[in-house]
Design a protein around this motif. Structure first.
Motif, mmCIF file in Angstrom:
data_model
loop_
_atom_site.group_PDB
_atom_site.id
_atom_site.type_symbol
_atom_site.label_atom_id
_atom_site.label_comp_id
_atom_site.label_asym_id
_atom_site.label_seq_id
_atom_site.Cartn_x
_atom_site.Cartn_y
_atom_site.Cartn_z
ATOM 1 N N LEU A 169 -17.241 2.911 1.805
ATOM 2 C CA LEU A 169 -17.027 2.936 0.535
ATOM 3 C C LEU A 169 -16.238 1.538 0.319
ATOM 4 C CD1 LEU A 169 -15.879 6.625 -0.176
ATOM 5 C CD2 LEU A 169 -17.866 5.428 -0.607
ATOM 6 N N ARG A 170 -16.218 1.215 -0.943
ATOM 7 C CA ARG A 170 -15.025 -0.109 -1.365
ATOM 8 C C ARG A 170 -13.646 0.538 -1.445
ATOM 9 N NH1 ARG A 170 -19.130 0.273 -5.067
ATOM 10 N NH2 ARG A 170 -17.663 0.712 -6.716
ATOM 11 N N ALA A 171 -12.922 -0.398 -1.113
ATOM 12 C CA ALA A 171 -11.399 -0.074 -0.932
ATOM 13 C C ALA A 171 -10.855 -0.569 -1.786
ATOM 14 C CB ALA A 171 -10.688 -0.018 0.405
ATOM 15 N N ARG A 172 -10.063 -0.154 -3.063
ATOM 16 C CA ARG A 172 -9.250 -0.803 -4.142
ATOM 17 C C ARG A 172 -8.044 -0.346 -4.153
ATOM 18 N NH1 ARG A 172 -13.321 1.383 -8.752
ATOM 19 N NH2 ARG A 172 -15.091 0.203 -8.339
ATOM 20 N N ASP A 173 -7.180 -1.431 -4.550
ATOM 21 C CA ASP A 173 -5.683 -1.190 -4.708
ATOM 22 C C ASP A 173 -5.479 -0.438 -5.983
ATOM 23 O OD1 ASP A 173 -5.487 -3.120 -6.692
ATOM 24 O OD2 ASP A 173 -4.626 -4.584 -5.406
ATOM 25 N N GLU A 174 -4.144 -0.064 -6.231
ATOM 26 C CA GLU A 174 -4.055 0.889 -7.432
ATOM 27 C C GLU A 174 -4.387 0.237 -8.849
ATOM 28 O OE1 GLU A 174 -0.199 2.511 -6.327
ATOM 29 O OE2 GLU A 174 -1.365 4.486 -6.415
ATOM 30 N N ALA A 175 -4.147 -1.440 -8.685
ATOM 31 C CA ALA A 175 -4.589 -2.092 -9.726
ATOM 32 C C ALA A 175 -6.168 -2.193 -10.048
ATOM 33 C CB ALA A 175 -3.823 -3.368 -9.721
ATOM 34 N N VAL A 223 -3.797 7.563 0.005
ATOM 35 C CA VAL A 223 -5.230 7.404 -0.714
ATOM 36 C C VAL A 223 -5.499 8.665 -1.702
ATOM 37 C CG1 VAL A 223 -7.867 7.556 0.014
ATOM 38 C CG2 VAL A 223 -6.142 7.014 1.936
ATOM 39 N N PRO A 224 -4.998 8.083 -2.851
ATOM 40 C CA PRO A 224 -4.942 9.241 -3.959
ATOM 41 C C PRO A 224 -6.063 9.572 -4.562
ATOM 42 C CG PRO A 224 -3.836 6.964 -4.626
ATOM 43 C CD PRO A 224 -4.130 6.929 -3.160
ATOM 44 N N VAL A 225 -7.242 8.463 -4.389
ATOM 45 C CA VAL A 225 -8.474 9.027 -5.014
ATOM 46 C C VAL A 225 -9.464 8.623 -4.120
ATOM 47 C CG1 VAL A 225 -9.887 8.010 -6.805
ATOM 48 C CG2 VAL A 225 -7.613 8.076 -7.215
ATOM 49 N N VAL A 226 -10.515 9.703 -4.044
ATOM 50 C CA VAL A 226 -11.539 9.412 -3.296
ATOM 51 C C VAL A 226 -12.758 9.710 -4.171
ATOM 52 C CG1 VAL A 226 -13.040 10.391 -1.436
ATOM 53 C CG2 VAL A 226 -10.645 9.978 -1.072
ATOM 54 N N ASN A 247 -3.120 3.334 -1.431
ATOM 55 C CA ASN A 247 -1.896 2.844 -1.604
ATOM 56 C C ASN A 247 -0.838 2.770 -0.280
ATOM 57 O OD1 ASN A 247 0.796 2.757 -2.758
ATOM 58 N ND2 ASN A 247 0.868 4.822 -3.236
ATOM 59 N N PRO A 248 -1.084 1.821 0.311
ATOM 60 C CA PRO A 248 -0.607 1.875 1.696
ATOM 61 C C PRO A 248 0.985 2.003 1.682
ATOM 62 C CG PRO A 248 -1.141 -0.669 0.979
ATOM 63 C CD PRO A 248 -1.557 0.449 -0.055
ATOM 64 N N PRO A 249 1.571 2.891 2.844
ATOM 65 C CA PRO A 249 2.736 3.022 3.065
ATOM 66 C C PRO A 249 3.445 1.332 3.457
ATOM 67 C CG PRO A 249 1.713 3.632 5.199
ATOM 68 C CD PRO A 249 0.613 3.293 3.937
ATOM 69 N N LEU A 250 4.832 1.418 2.962
ATOM 70 C CA LEU A 250 5.729 0.187 3.186
ATOM 71 C C LEU A 250 5.533 -0.399 4.596
ATOM 72 C CD1 LEU A 250 8.662 1.074 1.291
ATOM 73 C CD2 LEU A 250 6.836 -0.314 0.223
ATOM 74 N N GLU A 251 5.241 0.596 5.673
ATOM 75 C CA GLU A 251 5.355 -0.030 6.681
ATOM 76 C C GLU A 251 4.078 -0.789 7.262
ATOM 77 O OE1 GLU A 251 5.420 3.365 6.258
ATOM 78 O OE2 GLU A 251 7.530 3.619 6.893
ATOM 79 N N VAL A 252 2.886 -0.513 6.494
ATOM 80 C CA VAL A 252 1.517 -1.206 6.662
ATOM 81 C C VAL A 252 1.633 -2.455 5.828
ATOM 82 C CG1 VAL A 252 -0.819 -1.051 6.019
ATOM 83 C CG2 VAL A 252 0.135 1.048 6.836
ATOM 84 N N GLU A 253 2.256 -2.400 4.568
ATOM 85 C CA GLU A 253 2.387 -3.511 3.643
ATOM 86 C C GLU A 253 3.294 -4.503 4.307
ATOM 87 O OE1 GLU A 253 3.893 -2.202 -0.030
ATOM 88 O OE2 GLU A 253 1.733 -2.056 -0.701
#
Length: 170
Positions: free
Chosen positions: A106-112, A147-150, A160-166
């Motif tokens: 599946l394609r991964a998109r950011d919240e934008a 991952v708020p949307v699947v 929506n990665p956690p701050l640690e990942v970003e």
């Protein structure tokens, strides 16, 4: 739906001396494993019959028929063998449900809505699943917060990665 193989369980240590094995099951209903012929990574086929909770008899399935694994040494040689069934043998997922294997690709998109990669793999090391994004191999915890949307039907997930990942990615 294709005949992609889905990991349903892993053979564990022998139980007793007559060939029974423990089986770590990745299905909601363990009976699914007993209802299907199972395949390993080498293409060998097995049938499973539950003796009691997480302990089973295994039989190797060949063109000549089934041959039960009947001693501890032969059972021990199967420790850590992964057991798969074809995706087509699984029931359709209910609405708003999916199989983890369906997320791969599946394609991964950011919240934008910007595409940031694809789901290359779903990993679970015992503390919960994570999505591995490609390219780069970034791991995202598979939680509602991250991952708020699947949307399997439309072929994407929102990340929506956690701050640690970003922070690590910068």
């Amino acid at each position: 739906m294709d005949d992609q193989l889905i990991l349903m369980g892993v053979i564990g240590k022998p139980h007793g001396v007559r060939g029974q094995v423990r089986v770590n099951v990745f299905a909601e209903d363990p009976e699914v494993l007993a209802a299907h012929t199972l395949t390993d990574r080498k293409g060998r086929q097995f049938a499973l019959a539950w003796a009691h909770e997480n302990v089973a008899w295994l039989s190797e399935v060949t063109q000549a028929g089934q041959r039960r694994i009947s001693d501890r040494d032969e059972a021990a040689a199967l420790t850590n063998v992964e057991l798969f069934i074809p995706r087509s043998a699984l029931p359709e997922a209910a609405e708003e449900e999916f199989y983890l294997a369906d997320l791969i690709g599946l394609r991964a998109r950011d919240e934008a809505g910007r595409e940031i990669g694809r789901v290359g793999n779903v990993l679970d090391f015992g503390a919960g699943a994570s999505l591995e994004l490609t390219p780069g191999g970034r791991l995202i915890p598979f939680t509602k917060a991250c991952v708020p949307v699947v949307n399997v039907a439309e072929g994407y997930v929102v990340i929506n990665p956690p701050l640690e990942v970003e922070a690590r990615d910068e």
